[in-house]
Each structure stands twice: as structure tokens, then as C-alpha cells.
Design a protein around this motif. Structure first.
Motif, PDB file in Angstrom:
ATOM      1  N   PRO A   1       9.211  19.614  -7.330  1.00 35.53           N
ATOM      2  CA  PRO A   1      10.429  18.563  -6.032  1.00 35.53           C
ATOM      3  C   PRO A   1      10.098  18.813  -4.457  1.00 35.53           C
ATOM      4  O   PRO A   1      10.043  18.009  -4.471  1.00 35.53           O
ATOM      5  N   ARG A   2       8.253  18.781  -4.800  1.00 34.03           N
ATOM      6  CA  ARG A   2       8.174  19.620  -3.280  1.00 34.03           C
ATOM      7  C   ARG A   2       7.376  18.557  -2.692  1.00 34.03           C
ATOM      8  O   ARG A   2       6.691  18.516  -2.330  1.00 34.03           O
ATOM      9  N   LEU A   3       8.240  17.178  -3.159  1.00 34.67           N
ATOM     10  CA  LEU A   3       8.022  16.077  -2.016  1.00 34.67           C
ATOM     11  C   LEU A   3       8.905  15.398  -2.315  1.00 34.67           C
ATOM     12  O   LEU A   3       9.851  15.207  -1.850  1.00 34.67           O
ATOM     13  N   SER A   4       8.631  14.865  -0.255  1.00 32.60           N
ATOM     14  CA  SER A   4      10.380  14.006   0.183  1.00 32.60           C
ATOM     15  C   SER A   4       9.807  12.599   0.877  1.00 32.60           C
ATOM     16  O   SER A   4       8.763  13.167   1.264  1.00 32.60           O
TER      17      SER A   4
ATOM     18  N   PHE B   1      12.539  14.604  -3.784  1.00 33.60           N
ATOM     19  CA  PHE B   1      12.125  14.078  -4.339  1.00 33.60           C
ATOM     20  C   PHE B   1      12.872  15.177  -5.920  1.00 33.60           C
ATOM     21  O   PHE B   1      12.466  15.944  -5.745  1.00 33.60           O
ATOM     22  N   GLN B   2      13.421  13.952  -6.522  1.00 35.08           N
ATOM     23  CA  GLN B   2      13.656  15.480  -8.027  1.00 35.08           C
ATOM     24  C   GLN B   2      12.874  14.682  -9.101  1.00 35.08           C
ATOM     25  O   GLN B   2      12.141  14.034  -9.569  1.00 35.08           O
TER      26      GLN B   2
ATOM     27  N   SER C   1       3.707  14.573  -8.199  1.00 35.87           N
ATOM     28  CA  SER C   1       4.748  16.069  -8.404  1.00 35.87           C
ATOM     29  C   SER C   1       5.003  15.641 -10.135  1.00 35.87           C
ATOM     30  O   SER C   1       5.501  16.867  -9.919  1.00 35.87           O
ATOM     31  N   GLN C   2       5.323  14.934 -10.192  1.00 42.26           N
ATOM     32  CA  GLN C   2       5.772  14.953 -11.771  1.00 42.26           C
ATOM     33  C   GLN C   2       5.035  16.167 -12.652  1.00 42.26           C
ATOM     34  O   GLN C   2       4.937  16.544 -13.236  1.00 42.26           O
TER      35      GLN C   2
ATOM     36  N   SER D   1       0.898  -0.910  -0.180  1.00 43.52           N
ATOM     37  CA  SER D   1       0.181  -0.024   0.185  1.00 43.52           C
ATOM     38  C   SER D   1       0.608   0.865  -0.147  1.00 43.52           C
ATOM     39  O   SER D   1       0.735   2.443  -0.762  1.00 43.52           O
ATOM     40  N   PHE D   2       1.588   0.992   1.099  1.00 40.90           N
ATOM     41  CA  PHE D   2       3.071   2.622   0.978  1.00 40.90           C
ATOM     42  C   PHE D   2       3.412   2.615  -0.270  1.00 40.90           C
ATOM     43  O   PHE D   2       3.033   3.615  -1.116  1.00 40.90           O
ATOM     44  N   MET D   3       3.695   1.657  -1.081  1.00 48.01           N
ATOM     45  CA  MET D   3       4.864   1.927  -2.142  1.00 48.01           C
ATOM     46  C   MET D   3       4.167   2.207  -2.944  1.00 48.01           C
ATOM     47  O   MET D   3       3.975   3.603  -4.076  1.00 48.01           O
ATOM     48  N   SER D   4       3.215   1.615  -3.306  1.00 49.02           N
ATOM     49  CA  SER D   4       1.309   2.548  -4.085  1.00 49.02           C
ATOM     50  C   SER D   4       0.517   3.831  -4.043  1.00 49.02           C
ATOM     51  O   SER D   4       0.829   4.473  -4.585  1.00 49.02           O
ATOM     52  N   ASP D   5       0.912   4.359  -2.735  1.00 52.62           N
ATOM     53  CA  ASP D   5       0.728   5.517  -2.411  1.00 52.62           C
ATOM     54  C   ASP D   5       2.529   6.333  -2.982  1.00 52.62           C
ATOM     55  O   ASP D   5       1.748   8.056  -3.171  1.00 52.62           O
ATOM     56  N   LEU D   6       3.211   5.926  -2.811  1.00 56.13           N
ATOM     57  CA  LEU D   6       4.394   6.883  -3.082  1.00 56.13           C
ATOM     58  C   LEU D   6       4.177   6.456  -4.583  1.00 56.13           C
ATOM     59  O   LEU D   6       4.941   8.245  -5.196  1.00 56.13           O
ATOM     60  N   SER D   7       4.196   5.784  -5.294  1.00 61.24           N
ATOM     61  CA  SER D   7       3.713   6.541  -6.568  1.00 61.24           C
ATOM     62  C   SER D   7       3.077   7.141  -7.050  1.00 61.24           C
ATOM     63  O   SER D   7       2.914   8.266  -8.066  1.00 61.24           O
ATOM     64  N   ARG D   8       1.608   6.630  -6.297  1.00 61.92           N
ATOM     65  CA  ARG D   8       0.880   7.546  -6.641  1.00 61.92           C
ATOM     66  C   ARG D   8       1.555   9.622  -6.710  1.00 61.92           C
ATOM     67  O   ARG D   8       0.667  10.481  -7.351  1.00 61.92           O
ATOM     68  N   GLU D   9       2.194   9.579  -5.414  1.00 63.44           N
ATOM     69  CA  GLU D   9       2.331  10.851  -5.191  1.00 63.44           C
ATOM     70  C   GLU D   9       3.550  11.506  -6.026  1.00 63.44           C
ATOM     71  O   GLU D   9       3.853  13.477  -6.425  1.00 63.44           O
TER      72      GLU D   9
END
Length: 399
Positions: free
Chosen positions: A268-271, A367-368, A262-263, A250-258
Motif C-alpha cells: 500500500p505504499r502509494l499515496s 492506497f489500500q 501497487s496491487q 494523462s494524470f488518471m492514466s498515470d494513477l491507474s498505472r501506479e
């Protein structure tokens, strides 16, 4: 039978009404037999659906384990190439072993499903290709041919292998879900047919009213259990059982969405922060695994209380947690994670007569726009490693 004989004896030589009554009793007996058969079929279908549900859950868990293990291999290999630190080879080797074990268990679970067996064979080939690519990069690095190793890494061969593995795993999961859905539909159709049959029985007379009510309630409860089990399966597949936080999948899915968001915004305002419990093995060894579980639960609670409303924290490993910090640059993320570290370390856990103090080390990266999820995770892991090797109980960042 007594009723039939009794009616027959009383109606010999009488008009058609006696025979009609005997016919009604015979029809009643047939309908009762049909009701029993219908209920038994519903039970069989429900049992088959429950068995399919159990198998689907196990297959989903094993595919998630394999996916996590493959990603761990890549992070370990890339971490070694980027830092030159042999410590990154340990998670790489662990990931390889875990992936092989998960593949064996997955193959055993698939059984004699021909299509799924073909997918597991393709998966074995994809895993072998991934091992070959990472082994080649590590070998070149060990031979001081860093530029050649980096060239392979930049070519994305390991990422292509991971994508192939992910596609195969997604296909396996989709096939299992489809089979589960078909089994559930069959069970539901059987349950609904049984319910309709009982309503038909109710129309024959008051004699069948009680039976129809019992069967209808039974079917409704069966359907409710199916729905509850399906919802529980969905929640279980995305939630860590110990902490009730999002699990790694679930976490990796949320991270992919964020990352995608951002892209799309070109910002790049995501950490991303990764933290784990310092000296957790000592806690387990000294106080026991139940105490270790209690510490993990308490860390999860304190982490949630220390983070901002829109931050996402999940348990991504044994004592390892991840935090997604939307709209946070490195400075903001460091401030939030500093508060998190202080909150977690604030009060020991008291269990029985034991006072258990604990701290966490935190690694943060920002994130870049050109980042993918693996690059982001690798940098956060490197920052966490820096925090660990610098004395623990601290926050470290990397650009």
C-alpha cells in the motif's frame, strides 16, 4: 505554343527530328499538366487530413470532458453517501450537466457517421443508466435508508455504468483515430506519389530540374508538417495547455498505472493528494482572469519544485491539482505535501501593480490493496473538503 509553332515552321519538309522535337514539347506540356494535377491532389489530401485531424482532436477533447463529468458524478454521489454532506451534491449535479452538454457536442461532431452515431446513442443509454443508479442511491440516503443505498454502491452498479461509458468512449476515440490514420496514410501516399512523379520529370532533362526540386521540397515540408501536427496532437491530448503539466486524462492514466503496480506488489505504499487554490474565485473577481491564470501557472511551477523526483503532479480541474506519490505512506506524503503547501504560499505573485497572495488546501489519502481509482479519488476529495472546511491553507489526511 510559340515554341511549337516556331519548331513546326522551321521543320516543315525536314527529317523526323523536327517532329520528334515537337513531340517532346507536347510530352513536356502533358507532364507539366500532370505535375500540376498531382500537386493539387496532394494539397486536397493534405487539407482533408488536416480537417480530419481537427475533428479528431475535438472528438477526443469532448470524450475526455464527458469521461471526467461522469466520474465527477460518481465521486459526488459516493461522497454524499459516505459523508452525508450536501456539498458533494454540487459536483454531482455539475457533472451531470457537463456530461449532457458534452454528449450533445459529441453527437454534433460525429455528423452522419453511422457507426459513431450508434455509439453515441449507446452512450446516451449508459449515461441514463448511470443517472438512474446514482439518483436511486441518493434518494435512499435522503429517505434514511442508508444501508440500502450502501448496498447499491457496494454492488458496483455505478462502477459498471462508468465502465460501460468508458468502453463506449474508448470505441469512439479508437474509431476517430483510425479514421485519422487512414486520412493521414492517404495524404502520405499522395505526397509520395507526387514526389516520385517529380523525380520522373527530373529525368527528362534539365528543363524540369527546377520544378522537381521545388515540388520535392514542398512535399517534404508537407510530410514534416503532418508529422509535427501528429506529434502536437498527441502532446496536446495529454498536456494542460496553461501549465504544461499532465492534464486530467494523462494524470488518471498515470494513477491507474501506479495503482496496478501497487496491487501487483501487494504493497500500500502509494499515496494520492489533491489540492486546490484557496479563494481562487476571489482572485479572478478582484484581479481578473489573466491574473488568475498567472497564479495557476505559478502554483504549477512551485508544486513541481517542491515534490520529489518520482512524484507526478497534474492539473485535473480549473484550480485543482492532483499529486501521485509513489512509495509514500501517509506520514511521508504528509511531509512532502506540507513542504508543497509552504512553497506555494511562500511568495505572492506580482502582476502589474497588484500583489496577489495565495495558498492551497491539500487532502491526502493512502492506497489500500482493495482500492480502485474511484475510491482513492473519493477519499482524497473528502480529505481536501476537510482541509477547506477547517480553515484552508492546511493539509488533511484520511486513511
Amino acid at each position: 505554343m510559340w515554341l511549337v509553332k516556331h519548331v513546326a515552321a522551321r521543320t516543315q519538309g525536314s527529317d523526323w527530328r523536327g517532329y520528334f522535337l515537337i513531340g517532346c514539347v507536347a510530352v513536356l506540356a502533358l507532364l507539366l499538366a500532370g505535375a500540376s494535377w498531382s500537386a493539387r491532389q496532394s494539397s486536397i489530401e493534405r487539407t482533408a487530413a488536416e480537417q480530419r485531424q481537427d475533428q479528431t482532436l475535438q472528438v477526443l477533447l469532448e470524450t475526455d470532458h464527458l469521461r471526467s463529468a461522469a466520474l465527477q458524478q460518481v465521486r459526488g454521489g459516493r461522497g454524499y453517501l459516505l459523508t452525508g454532506r450536501p456539498a458533494f451534491l454540487e459536483p454531482f449535479n455539475e457533472g451531470r450537466q457537463a456530461a449532457a452538454s458534452a454528449h450533445e457536442r459529441l453527437t454534433a461532431l460525429i455528423g452522419d457517421n453511422r457507426d459513431q452515431l450508434l455509439r453515441t446513442r449507446a452512450l446516451a443509454i449508459d449515461l441514463a443508466h448511470l443517472n438512474m443508479v446514482i439518483d436511486a442511491m441518493i434518494k435512499l440516503a435522503d429517505e434514511d435508508r442508508q444501508s440500502d443505498a450502501m448496498r447499491i454502491m457496494r454492488s458496483g452498479s455505478d462502477r459498471d455504468a462508468i465502465e460501460a461509458i468508458t468502453r463506449t468512449l474508448d470505441a469512439i476515440q479508437a474509431s476517430e483515430r483510425e479514421a485519422l490514420a487512414a486520412s493521414s496514410r492517404a495524404a502520405q501516399r499522395s505526397a509520395v506519389a507526387n514526389e516520385l512523379y517529380q523525380y520522373l520529370l527530373a529525368g527528362i532533362g534539365l528543363l524540369l530540374l527546377g520544378l522537381s526540386i521545388v515540388t520535392t521540397n514542398y512535399v517534404r515540408k508537407a510530410l514534416a508538417r503532418e508529422d509535427a501536427a501528429r506529434r502536437e496532437l498527441e502532446v496536446f491530448a495529454m498536456t494542460d495547455a496553461l501549465t504544461a503539466l499532465p492534464n486530467r486524462r494523462s494524470f488518471m492514466s498515470d494513477l491507474s498505472r501506479e495503482i496496478a503496480a501497487s496491487q501487483a506488489e501487494q504493497t500500500p505504499r502509494l499515496s494520492l493528494a489533491i489540492f486546490d487554490i484557496d479563494h481562487f474565485k476571489r482572485i479572478n473577481d478582484r484581479f481578473g482572469h489573466p491574473a488568475g491564470d498567472a497564479v495557476i501557472e505559478e502554483v504549477a511551477k512551485r508544486a513541481k519544485s517542491a515534490l520529489r523526483e518520482n512524484d507526478i503532479v497534474g492539473r485535473i480541474g480549473g484550480e485543482e491539482f492532483g499529486v501521485i506519490l509513489p512509495r509514500a505512506d501517509l506520514a511521508s506524503a504528509r511531509a512532502v505535501c506540507g513542504r508543497l503547501r509552504e512553497t506555494i504560499a511562500g511568495t505572492p505573485v506580482v502582476r502589474d501593480d497588484a500583489i496577489i497572495a495565495f495558498t492551497v488546501s491539500v487532502g491526502i489519502t493512502q492506497f489500500q490493496v482493495e482500492d480502485d481509482i474511484d475510491q482513492l479519488m473519493t477519499r482524497a476529495d473528502a480529505a481536501l473538503y476537510d482541509a477547506k472546511t477547517s480553515g484552508r491553507n492546511q493539509v488533511r489526511t484520511t486513511a
